[in-house]
Enzyme design. Structure first.
Site, PDB file in Angstrom:
ATOM      1  N   GLN A  48      -5.610  -0.310  -3.767  1.00  0.00           N
ATOM      2  CA  GLN A  48      -6.382  -1.410  -4.353  1.00  0.00           C
ATOM      3  C   GLN A  48      -7.282  -0.964  -5.506  1.00  0.00           C
ATOM      4  O   GLN A  48      -7.368  -1.636  -6.533  1.00  0.00           O
ATOM      5  CB  GLN A  48      -7.205  -2.098  -3.254  1.00  0.00           C
ATOM      6  CG  GLN A  48      -7.991  -3.297  -3.785  1.00  0.00           C
ATOM      7  CD  GLN A  48      -8.724  -4.056  -2.689  1.00  0.00           C
ATOM      8  OE1 GLN A  48      -8.333  -4.019  -1.528  1.00  0.00           O
ATOM      9  NE2 GLN A  48      -9.779  -4.743  -3.072  1.00  0.00           N
TER      10      GLN A  48
ATOM     11  N   CYS B 189       0.841  -1.195   0.000  1.00  0.00           N
ATOM     12  CA  CYS B 189       0.000   0.000   0.000  1.00  0.00           C
ATOM     13  C   CYS B 189       0.877   1.246   0.000  1.00  0.00           C
ATOM     14  O   CYS B 189       1.843   1.344   0.756  1.00  0.00           O
ATOM     15  CB  CYS B 189      -0.959  -0.040   1.182  1.00  0.00           C
ATOM     16  SG  CYS B 189      -0.785   1.275   2.368  1.00  0.00           S
ATOM     17  N   GLU B 190       0.533   2.175  -0.884  1.00  0.00           N
ATOM     18  CA  GLU B 190       1.411   3.342  -1.043  1.00  0.00           C
ATOM     19  C   GLU B 190       1.261   4.360   0.081  1.00  0.00           C
ATOM     20  O   GLU B 190       2.058   5.272   0.209  1.00  0.00           O
ATOM     21  CB  GLU B 190       1.197   3.997  -2.409  1.00  0.00           C
ATOM     22  CG  GLU B 190      -0.150   4.632  -2.620  1.00  0.00           C
ATOM     23  CD  GLU B 190      -0.304   5.160  -4.048  1.00  0.00           C
ATOM     24  OE1 GLU B 190       0.370   4.640  -4.954  1.00  0.00           O
ATOM     25  OE2 GLU B 190      -1.093   6.090  -4.233  1.00  0.00           O
ATOM     26  N   HIS B 191       0.259   4.193   0.909  1.00  0.00           N
ATOM     27  CA  HIS B 191       0.090   5.133   2.024  1.00  0.00           C
ATOM     28  C   HIS B 191       0.928   4.760   3.232  1.00  0.00           C
ATOM     29  O   HIS B 191       1.332   5.612   4.003  1.00  0.00           O
ATOM     30  CB  HIS B 191      -1.385   5.223   2.433  1.00  0.00           C
ATOM     31  CG  HIS B 191      -2.258   5.756   1.345  1.00  0.00           C
ATOM     32  ND1 HIS B 191      -3.542   5.329   1.129  1.00  0.00           N
ATOM     33  CD2 HIS B 191      -2.000   6.689   0.391  1.00  0.00           C
ATOM     34  CE1 HIS B 191      -4.062   5.969   0.092  1.00  0.00           C
ATOM     35  NE2 HIS B 191      -3.142   6.793  -0.382  1.00  0.00           N
ATOM     36  N   HIS B 192       1.149   3.473   3.435  1.00  0.00           N
ATOM     37  CA  HIS B 192       1.866   3.023   4.640  1.00  0.00           C
ATOM     38  C   HIS B 192       3.059   2.122   4.321  1.00  0.00           C
ATOM     39  O   HIS B 192       3.770   1.699   5.229  1.00  0.00           O
ATOM     40  CB  HIS B 192       0.912   2.254   5.558  1.00  0.00           C
ATOM     41  CG  HIS B 192      -0.300   3.041   5.962  1.00  0.00           C
ATOM     42  ND1 HIS B 192      -1.498   2.976   5.285  1.00  0.00           N
ATOM     43  CD2 HIS B 192      -0.468   3.948   6.959  1.00  0.00           C
ATOM     44  CE1 HIS B 192      -2.377   3.793   5.866  1.00  0.00           C
ATOM     45  NE2 HIS B 192      -1.768   4.396   6.875  1.00  0.00           N
TER      46      HIS B 192
ATOM     47  N   CYS C  91      -2.138  -2.607   6.753  1.00  0.00           N
ATOM     48  CA  CYS C  91      -2.258  -1.297   7.403  1.00  0.00           C
ATOM     49  C   CYS C  91      -3.593  -1.166   8.115  1.00  0.00           C
ATOM     50  O   CYS C  91      -3.773  -0.276   8.943  1.00  0.00           O
ATOM     51  CB  CYS C  91      -2.043  -0.157   6.415  1.00  0.00           C
ATOM     52  SG  CYS C  91      -3.201  -0.099   5.067  1.00  0.00           S
TER      53      CYS C  91
ATOM     54  N   HIS D 119      -5.535  -5.836   3.994  1.00  0.00           N
ATOM     55  CA  HIS D 119      -4.523  -4.780   4.075  1.00  0.00           C
ATOM     56  C   HIS D 119      -3.895  -4.798   5.457  1.00  0.00           C
ATOM     57  O   HIS D 119      -4.597  -4.592   6.449  1.00  0.00           O
ATOM     58  CB  HIS D 119      -5.172  -3.408   3.842  1.00  0.00           C
ATOM     59  CG  HIS D 119      -5.687  -3.229   2.449  1.00  0.00           C
ATOM     60  ND1 HIS D 119      -5.162  -2.292   1.586  1.00  0.00           N
ATOM     61  CD2 HIS D 119      -6.657  -3.868   1.762  1.00  0.00           C
ATOM     62  CE1 HIS D 119      -5.802  -2.363   0.428  1.00  0.00           C
ATOM     63  NE2 HIS D 119      -6.718  -3.312   0.508  1.00  0.00           N
TER      64      HIS D 119
HETATM   65 ZN    ZN Z   1      -2.338   1.605   3.870  1.00  0.00          ZN
END
Ligand code: ZN
Length: 183
Positions: A116, A75-78, A146, A144
């Site tokens: 996703q 995941c590109e956020h975490h 995260c 996920h």
């Molecule tokens: Zn994430």
């Protein structure tokens, strides 16, 4: 990929979280992560559609469904993993593609920092653009980390996303048929 940069970043990161990067267990970690990145981010800068260009002509007009293609992404956020299954259905318009090529395409898109919904869209878009079927539908079910190990901490929660292109956009009957076939 710049392995040196990755190694420096990991060293700095370990320092940042208050670890001793020189202790036995961590001393080779920057090197290990640099090697790992080449594998798990191998899709960056790779043309995902190249796998779809070798097609076979076919008179087939029924839906082709490939279900349970497993994938691992980040995941590109975490920068934590998310992983699960991709299901793909398409209705050929004169040509089909080898089933393993579809899985390869999924892999290229998955091996990038992702979200996703975007992964779902990119896979469908690639098939629709390169293979030009009458329509394509993609569904992804994923866990996920995260969400499981931080934040809301709900392990086992499955996030579903789907997209429909071409004939699937207008035909509820076909969308339903796809959903039944992947059940
Ligand atoms: Zn994430």
């Amino acid at each position: 990929m710049d392995r040196e940069k990755i190694k420096q970043a990991v060293t700095l990161f370990l320092e940042g979280i208050g670890e001793d990067g020189n202790r036995e267990g961590l001393i080779d970690t920057p090197e290990r992560i640099a090697g790992m990145c080449e594998e798990i981010f191998g899709g960056i800068g790779t043309d995902a559609t190249c796998h779809l260009s070798k097609t076979f002509s076919s008179e087939l007009t029924n839906m082709v469904v490939e279900k349970d293609i497993s994938f691992y992404s980040v995941c590109e956020h975490h920068l934590l993993p998310f992983f699960g299954k991709v299901h793909i259905g398409y209705i050929p318009d004169g040509k089909v593609v080898g089933l393993s090529k579809i899985a390869r395409t999924v892999e290229v898109f998955a091996k990038r920092p992702q979200i996703q919904e975007q992964l779902t869209e990119q896979i469908a878009e690639a098939i629709q653009t390169v293979l030009k079927p009458k329509g394509v539908m993609v569904k992804i079910e994923a866990e996920h980390l995260c969400m499981s190990m931080r934040g809301v901490k709900k392990p086992g929660t499955i996030t579903s996303s789907y997209t429909a292109k071409g004939i699937f956009e207008t035909s509820q009957e076909l969308r339903q048929m796809f959903m039944e076939m992947i059940r």
